[in-house]
Design a protein around this motif. Structure first.
Motif, PDB file in Angstrom:
ATOM      1  N   UNK A   1       0.807  -1.228   0.000  1.00  7.75           N
ATOM      2  CA  UNK A   1       0.000   0.000   0.000  1.00  7.75           C
ATOM      3  C   UNK A   1       0.836   1.273   0.000  1.00  7.75           C
ATOM      4  N   UNK A   2       0.369   2.252  -0.761  1.00  4.86           N
ATOM      5  CA  UNK A   2       0.968   3.584  -0.797  1.00  4.86           C
ATOM      6  C   UNK A   2      -0.157   4.575  -0.506  1.00  4.86           C
ATOM      7  N   UNK A   3       0.027   5.438   0.463  1.00  4.77           N
ATOM      8  CA  UNK A   3      -0.973   6.441   0.805  1.00  4.77           C
ATOM      9  C   UNK A   3      -0.487   7.813   0.346  1.00  4.77           C
ATOM     10  N   UNK A   4      -1.328   8.506  -0.440  1.00  2.00           N
ATOM     11  CA  UNK A   4      -0.973   9.837  -0.935  1.00  2.00           C
ATOM     12  C   UNK A   4      -2.043  10.834  -0.516  1.00  2.00           C
ATOM     13  N   UNK A   5      -1.614  11.930   0.108  1.00  8.18           N
ATOM     14  CA  UNK A   5      -2.523  13.008   0.500  1.00  8.18           C
ATOM     15  C   UNK A   5      -1.942  14.343   0.028  1.00  8.18           C
ATOM     16  N   UNK A   6      -2.695  15.403   0.223  1.00  7.09           N
ATOM     17  CA  UNK A   6      -2.157  16.739   0.005  1.00  7.09           C
ATOM     18  C   UNK A   6      -1.342  17.146   1.236  1.00  7.09           C
ATOM     19  N   UNK A   7      -0.822  18.352   1.231  1.00  8.78           N
ATOM     20  CA  UNK A   7       0.136  18.776   2.260  1.00  8.78           C
ATOM     21  C   UNK A   7      -0.570  19.290   3.516  1.00  8.78           C
ATOM     22  N   UNK A   8      -1.170  18.349   4.249  1.00 13.72           N
ATOM     23  CA  UNK A   8      -1.845  18.683   5.501  1.00 13.72           C
ATOM     24  C   UNK A   8      -1.401  17.721   6.591  1.00 13.72           C
ATOM     25  N   UNK A   9      -1.392  18.195   7.822  1.00 10.31           N
ATOM     26  CA  UNK A   9      -1.161  17.337   8.979  1.00 10.31           C
ATOM     27  C   UNK A   9      -2.520  17.019   9.587  1.00 10.31           C
ATOM     28  N   UNK A  10      -2.834  15.734   9.713  1.00  5.79           N
ATOM     29  CA  UNK A  10      -4.196  15.341  10.059  1.00  5.79           C
ATOM     30  C   UNK A  10      -4.234  14.308  11.176  1.00  5.79           C
ATOM     31  N   UNK A  11      -5.436  14.155  11.730  1.00  9.86           N
ATOM     32  CA  UNK A  11      -5.631  13.365  12.956  1.00  9.86           C
ATOM     33  C   UNK A  11      -5.218  11.899  12.842  1.00  9.86           C
ATOM     34  N   UNK A  12      -5.538  11.270  11.709  1.00 12.58           N
ATOM     35  CA  UNK A  12      -5.347   9.818  11.626  1.00 12.58           C
ATOM     36  C   UNK A  12      -3.971   9.398  11.120  1.00 12.58           C
ATOM     37  N   UNK A  13      -3.116  10.361  10.802  1.00 11.71           N
ATOM     38  CA  UNK A  13      -1.802  10.003  10.262  1.00 11.71           C
ATOM     39  C   UNK A  13      -1.015   9.095  11.207  1.00 11.71           C
ATOM     40  N   UNK A  14      -1.115   9.369  12.488  1.00 14.83           N
ATOM     41  CA  UNK A  14      -0.347   8.598  13.474  1.00 14.83           C
ATOM     42  C   UNK A  14      -0.780   7.141  13.532  1.00 14.83           C
ATOM     43  N   UNK A  15      -1.975   6.850  13.017  1.00 14.26           N
ATOM     44  CA  UNK A  15      -2.494   5.489  13.079  1.00 14.26           C
ATOM     45  C   UNK A  15      -2.174   4.660  11.842  1.00 14.26           C
ATOM     46  N   UNK A  16      -1.531   5.268  10.851  1.00 12.85           N
ATOM     47  CA  UNK A  16      -1.148   4.535   9.642  1.00 12.85           C
ATOM     48  C   UNK A  16       0.029   3.619   9.981  1.00 12.85           C
ATOM     49  N   UNK A  17      -0.046   2.342   9.606  1.00 10.23           N
ATOM     50  CA  UNK A  17       1.013   1.393   9.941  1.00 10.23           C
ATOM     51  C   UNK A  17       2.341   1.825   9.331  1.00 10.23           C
ATOM     52  N   UNK A  18       3.414   1.492  10.019  1.00 12.74           N
ATOM     53  CA  UNK A  18       4.745   1.973   9.643  1.00 12.74           C
ATOM     54  C   UNK A  18       5.241   1.401   8.321  1.00 12.74           C
ATOM     55  N   UNK A  19       4.670   0.299   7.871  1.00 13.93           N
ATOM     56  CA  UNK A  19       5.140  -0.290   6.615  1.00 13.93           C
ATOM     57  C   UNK A  19       4.438   0.295   5.387  1.00 13.93           C
ATOM     58  N   UNK A  20       3.585   1.299   5.597  1.00 13.19           N
ATOM     59  CA  UNK A  20       2.884   1.954   4.489  1.00 13.19           C
ATOM     60  C   UNK A  20       3.731   3.112   3.976  1.00 13.19           C
ATOM     61  N   UNK A  21       3.962   3.146   2.663  1.00 20.40           N
ATOM     62  CA  UNK A  21       4.635   4.289   2.051  1.00 20.40           C
ATOM     63  C   UNK A  21       3.674   5.468   2.059  1.00 20.40           C
ATOM     64  N   UNK A  22       4.019   6.530   2.788  1.00 15.44           N
ATOM     65  CA  UNK A  22       3.126   7.680   2.975  1.00 15.44           C
ATOM     66  C   UNK A  22       3.761   8.903   2.322  1.00 15.44           C
ATOM     67  N   UNK A  23       3.090   9.429   1.306  1.00 13.93           N
ATOM     68  CA  UNK A  23       3.620  10.557   0.540  1.00 13.93           C
ATOM     69  C   UNK A  23       2.633  11.720   0.579  1.00 13.93           C
ATOM     70  N   UNK A  24       3.147  12.930   0.816  1.00 12.26           N
ATOM     71  CA  UNK A  24       2.317  14.124   0.747  1.00 12.26           C
ATOM     72  C   UNK A  24       2.724  14.949  -0.472  1.00 12.26           C
TER      73      UNK A  24
END
Length: 372
Positions: free
Chosen positions: A36-59
């Motif tokens: 899984x790869x998660x892509x969002x816009x450039x915001x800091x949001x509530x649920x980010x901390x709950x995304x598993x560490x093995x997920x590629x997270x790109x803003x």
């Protein structure tokens, strides 16, 4: 077997139901098959901390949705993505356009999360979304009611829609419910002889807190009780003024967004949802998972499906203050035996929405879609 790369796109991982759904799918997706790869816009949001560490997270370095099309297309191409998944019409439109402009063979799945309707102009807008959805490889609806709305208003063909219910992370809910504690400033609300009625959701027109407050005012005259409202939104001041007009301002507690709402649900005597419309009513399933009895409006289109037409919670017409108040009063006067039966039935019902099971359904759909 090489894992397939699935890119999940959303505006931000905020406190709403769409972000929570993506979080539950991503965290429970079979890692032996998918990356899984998660892509969002450039915001800091509530649920980010709950995304598993093995997920590629790109803003993406943008804050305006329409500006995300070309950066997202570039990511799809550079990351060699196999499938793009998005939810909610505006985000779906951007994801479809970006996927087309990536000039890759990546497939595209869009998910519809609400039962949207309105007048002539709204119907035209929904038809426009439906035309965009024709470019998607697959459309997902989170309930049968939303599927019918997609067919009738968006003009999406029935055979192109797959119904998959919202995933409810039961393991996470039970962990937070059992290990979490109420904030110290909120302890007096829950400790006492008064019955505690709770709701959670954005303070917006759709959730119709006005009707809930009116219904509570009636219940309070009969039963010693308090109302706790979790959530933030533009109608907060209006709702506070409503409680003051009704003379119940000291009995209604606005406690804002809570990272762990489940421990609050656990300590309440009743959960109430008075929405005008819902796609699924995710919070109803979460409330049932904590053992809270449920009262809801029978709005289009989710609550009746979650509660199986009233089998797992009482339903009332939208905006019907008296019916909602009567249902609230009925539940608050259940004897212990009846209450225990209701709680056990609720626990059993939410197993149908367990995130691990729903993530497997999504996984099967991802595999099927990519194989076409």
């Amino acid at each position: 077997m090489k894992r397939k790369k699935v890119l999940f796109f959303i505006y931000q991982m905020g406190a709403g139901g769409a972000a929570r759904t993506l979080l539950n799918i991503i965290n429970n997706l079979d890692r032996s098959k998918f990356e899984p790869v998660l892509v969002t816009l450039d915001y800091n949001s509530d649920y980010e901390a709950n995304v598993k560490s093995d997920v590629t997270f790109i803003k993406i370095n943008e804050k305006r949705l329409r500006n995300a099309i070309f950066p997202l297309a570039k990511l799809i191409r550079e990351l060699k993505v196999d499938l793009v998944f998005s939810t909610i019409p505006n985000y779906n439109t951007i994801a479809i356009l970006a996927n087309l402009l990536s000039f890759t063979r990546a497939k595209n799945i869009v998910r519809e999360a609400d039962n949207l309707s309105g007048g002539f102009l709204t119907d035209l807008k929904l038809r426009g979304y439906g035309m965009m959805y024709k470019w998607a490889s697959q459309v997902v609806s989170l309930s049968e009611g939303v599927k019918q709305n997609l067919i009738q208003r968006y003009k999406v063909k029935s055979e192109n829609i797959k119904v998959i219910y919202n995933p409810v992370d039961l393991k996470n809910i039970r962990k937070h419910m059992n290990e979490g504690v109420l904030a110290e400033e909120h302890l007096p609300i829950f400790h006492g002889e008064e019955k505690v009625i709770i709701t959670a959701g954005r303070l917006v027109k759709q959730k119709d807190h006005q009707t809930l407050i009116d219904a509570f005012a009636k219940v309070h005259k009969q039963i010693n009780s308090k109302l706790v409202i979790l959530g933030e939104g533009p109608l907060k001041d209006t709702l506070i003024k409503q409680t003051e007009r009704l003379g119940i301002q000291d009995k209604v507690h606005f406690i804002g967004f809570q990272n762990n709402p489940y421990v609050y649900f656990k300590h309440a005597d009743l959960f109430v949802l008075t929405s005008i419309h819902e796609g699924f009513g995710h919070v109803l399933a979460e409330a049932l998972a904590t053992g809270a009895p449920v009262v809801s409006t029978d709005c289009a289109s989710g609550p009746a499906e979650v509660l199986d037409d009233g089998k797992y919670g009482l339903l009332a017409p939208v905006g019907d203050v008296n019916a909602i108040a009567n249902n609230m009063q009925e539940v608050l006067t259940y004897d212990k035996e009846k209450l225990d039966r209701v709680k056990e039935a609720g626990y059993k019902r939410v197993e149908d929405f367990d995130a691990r099971q729903i993530a497997d359904e999504y996984g099967a759909l991802f595999t099927e879609t990519m194989a076409r």
